[in-house]
Design a protein around this motif. Structure first.
Motif, PDB file in Angstrom:
ATOM      1  N   GLU A 274       0.842  -1.210   0.000  1.00 40.48           N
ATOM      2  CA  GLU A 274       0.000   0.000   0.000  1.00 40.48           C
ATOM      3  C   GLU A 274       0.870   1.251   0.000  1.00 40.48           C
ATOM      4  OE1 GLU A 274      -3.969  -1.586   2.391  1.00 40.48           O
ATOM      5  OE2 GLU A 274      -2.243  -0.837   3.505  1.00 40.48           O
ATOM      6  N   PHE A 275       1.954   1.210   0.760  1.00 39.90           N
ATOM      7  CA  PHE A 275       2.847   2.364   0.820  1.00 39.90           C
ATOM      8  C   PHE A 275       3.460   2.649  -0.555  1.00 39.90           C
ATOM      9  CE2 PHE A 275       7.241   3.928   1.298  1.00 39.90           C
ATOM     10  CZ  PHE A 275       6.972   5.168   1.868  1.00 39.90           C
ATOM     11  N   SER A 276       3.958   1.639  -1.201  1.00 42.12           N
ATOM     12  CA  SER A 276       4.594   1.817  -2.505  1.00 42.12           C
ATOM     13  C   SER A 276       3.587   2.306  -3.545  1.00 42.12           C
ATOM     14  CB  SER A 276       5.224   0.501  -2.970  1.00 42.12           C
ATOM     15  OG  SER A 276       6.233   0.081  -2.072  1.00 42.12           O
ATOM     16  N   SER A 277       2.399   1.710  -3.514  1.00 40.31           N
ATOM     17  CA  SER A 277       1.379   2.076  -4.499  1.00 40.31           C
ATOM     18  C   SER A 277       0.925   3.516  -4.313  1.00 40.31           C
ATOM     19  CB  SER A 277       0.186   1.131  -4.380  1.00 40.31           C
ATOM     20  OG  SER A 277      -0.864   1.534  -5.246  1.00 40.31           O
ATOM     21  N   LYS A 278       0.640   3.904  -3.052  1.00 37.02           N
ATOM     22  CA  LYS A 278       0.153   5.255  -2.779  1.00 37.02           C
ATOM     23  C   LYS A 278       1.235   6.290  -3.043  1.00 37.02           C
ATOM     24  CE  LYS A 278      -2.874   8.247  -1.641  1.00 37.02           C
ATOM     25  NZ  LYS A 278      -4.024   8.490  -2.524  1.00 37.02           N
ATOM     26  N   LYS A 279       2.469   5.961  -2.717  1.00 34.82           N
ATOM     27  CA  LYS A 279       3.571   6.891  -2.954  1.00 34.82           C
ATOM     28  C   LYS A 279       3.732   7.134  -4.448  1.00 34.82           C
ATOM     29  CE  LYS A 279       8.542   7.544  -2.172  1.00 34.82           C
ATOM     30  NZ  LYS A 279       9.772   6.964  -1.597  1.00 34.82           N
ATOM     31  N   ALA A 280       3.583   6.085  -5.250  1.00 36.90           N
ATOM     32  CA  ALA A 280       3.680   6.236  -6.699  1.00 36.90           C
ATOM     33  C   ALA A 280       2.563   7.124  -7.234  1.00 36.90           C
ATOM     34  CB  ALA A 280       3.642   4.852  -7.372  1.00 36.90           C
ATOM     35  N   GLU A 281       1.349   6.960  -6.665  1.00 37.08           N
ATOM     36  CA  GLU A 281       0.207   7.796  -7.077  1.00 37.08           C
ATOM     37  C   GLU A 281       0.495   9.260  -6.778  1.00 37.08           C
ATOM     38  OE1 GLU A 281      -3.448   6.552  -5.384  1.00 37.08           O
ATOM     39  OE2 GLU A 281      -3.265   4.482  -6.086  1.00 37.08           O
ATOM     40  N   LEU A 282       1.031   9.543  -5.604  1.00 33.74           N
ATOM     41  CA  LEU A 282       1.301  10.933  -5.227  1.00 33.74           C
ATOM     42  C   LEU A 282       2.387  11.539  -6.099  1.00 33.74           C
ATOM     43  CD1 LEU A 282       1.181  10.513  -1.336  1.00 33.74           C
ATOM     44  CD2 LEU A 282      -0.438  11.787  -2.748  1.00 33.74           C
ATOM     45  N   LEU A 283       3.422  10.779  -6.386  1.00 39.51           N
ATOM     46  CA  LEU A 283       4.500  11.285  -7.227  1.00 39.51           C
ATOM     47  C   LEU A 283       4.006  11.539  -8.651  1.00 39.51           C
ATOM     48  CD1 LEU A 283       7.472   9.034  -6.037  1.00 39.51           C
ATOM     49  CD2 LEU A 283       7.148  11.477  -5.604  1.00 39.51           C
ATOM     50  N   ALA A 284       3.036  10.742  -9.100  1.00 36.06           N
ATOM     51  CA  ALA A 284       2.504  10.926 -10.444  1.00 36.06           C
ATOM     52  C   ALA A 284       1.717  12.216 -10.590  1.00 36.06           C
ATOM     53  CB  ALA A 284       1.616   9.732 -10.804  1.00 36.06           C
ATOM     54  N   GLU A 285       1.315  12.798  -9.461  1.00 38.96           N
ATOM     55  CA  GLU A 285       0.541  14.045  -9.504  1.00 38.96           C
ATOM     56  C   GLU A 285       1.424  15.270  -9.673  1.00 38.96           C
ATOM     57  OE1 GLU A 285      -2.217  14.441  -6.323  1.00 38.96           O
ATOM     58  OE2 GLU A 285      -2.844  12.360  -6.394  1.00 38.96           O
ATOM     59  N   LEU A 286       2.743  15.107  -9.582  1.00 38.64           N
ATOM     60  CA  LEU A 286       3.648  16.249  -9.727  1.00 38.64           C
ATOM     61  C   LEU A 286       3.733  16.699 -11.182  1.00 38.64           C
ATOM     62  CD1 LEU A 286       6.536  15.140  -7.351  1.00 38.64           C
ATOM     63  CD2 LEU A 286       4.924  17.020  -6.996  1.00 38.64           C
TER      64      LEU A 286
END
Length: 286
Positions: A274-286
């Protein structure tokens, strides 16, 4: 009739087909009244008129709206305190005779206006855009969709996992408002797909809800918000929503969210996946 009757906190102007209520501003005027400003109440939206003794040498002239006629009262669902009822006009007792005259005149006009539950909203809802700060996030409404943006200091891990939310009104079937002045106050959006099963989830764990608390989601902010959303839901049909282009987020905000996500991960509230997936989602918003 075209006459004006001034009471405490409000002035009523009587027309042949409506009552225009102008709420006063001042430190003693309920904040909900100040937020509403003025409202035109069509007589077709009124079921009854009453005049009763009030407190400390006053009388109360009150309109009783038809069920379903006013989105504000429908959203409130009987939870407003007496002093915050926007359909009450409190007058000095010496004006009782005058108030009795207007009550009689209004009752005569209501016989032609109809009675029973209304099949649609007849009183205008507060206008968007609207927003307020809840305990666990910020809620905003632009007239077509509701946005929930979670606060890292108050949102549960379930809401952080789900991420910020956007709800087109075309996908909603209703709104559940529970006053911030009672225990477990919240605003919950009911989706067409979830139906009544959505209320089985506790509001602090439901990504379709924001919770209130001391100083958060006050009545004069959250109730007009709920009424505006409810009115939009009733007006708009379930048509396909056009996806909006994703907006670029503030890098500092993304960094703060990743930091908080890391805290949840270290505390064991978020799995490695969950941490890896959510972190990737947040980084994709940059």
């Amino acid at each position: 009739m075209g006459d004006i009757l001034a009471g405490f906190h409000a002035v009523w102007e009587f027309e042949s087909d409506s009552v225009l209520i102008r709420y006063e501003r001042g430190i003693r005027t309920p904040k909900l009244f100040q937020a509403l400003g003025e409202r035109r109440i069509p007589l077709s939206a009124v079921e009854n008129v009453s005049l009763t003794p009030g407190r400390r040498g006053t009388v109360v002239l009150r309109l009783r709206p038809r069920a379903g006629a006013d989105p504000l009262m429908e959203a409130a669902d009987g939870q407003l305190k007496e002093g915050s009822d926007p359909y009450r006009l409190v007058l000095p007792a010496e004006r009782e005779t005058l108030a009795e005259y207007y009550a009689h005149e209004l009752k005569g006009l209501l016989t032609e206006a109809g009675s029973g539950p209304a099949d649609r909203h007849l009183v205008a809802a507060p206008e968007a855009p609207l927003h307020f700060k809840a305990y666990d996030g910020k809620a905003s409404f632009d007239g077509t969709s509701v946005q929930f943006r979670w606060s890292w200091t108050g949102a549960s891990s379930a809401k952080w996992k789900a991420g910020d939310q956007s709800f087109p009104v075309t996908g909603l079937s209703g709104v559940e408002w529970r006053s911030p002045e009672v225990f477990e106050g919240h605003l919950r959006l009911i989706s067409r797909s979830a139906g009544t099963t959505a209320t089985a989830v506790q509001p602090d764990q439901d990504p379709a809800a924001v919770i209130f608390g001391l100083g958060y989601g006050p009545v004069h902010e959250s109730l007009p918000f709920a009424a505006a959303v409810l009115a939009a839901v009733r007006t708009r049909g379930p048509v396909p929503a056009v996806p909006a282009a994703p907006a670029r987020r503030d890098p500092a905000d993304i960094a703060e969210r990743i930091r908080h996500l890391g805290e949840l991960h270290q505390a064991g509230l978020v799995t490695d996946e969950e941490f890896s997936s959510k972190k990737a989602e947040l980084l994709a918003e940059l």
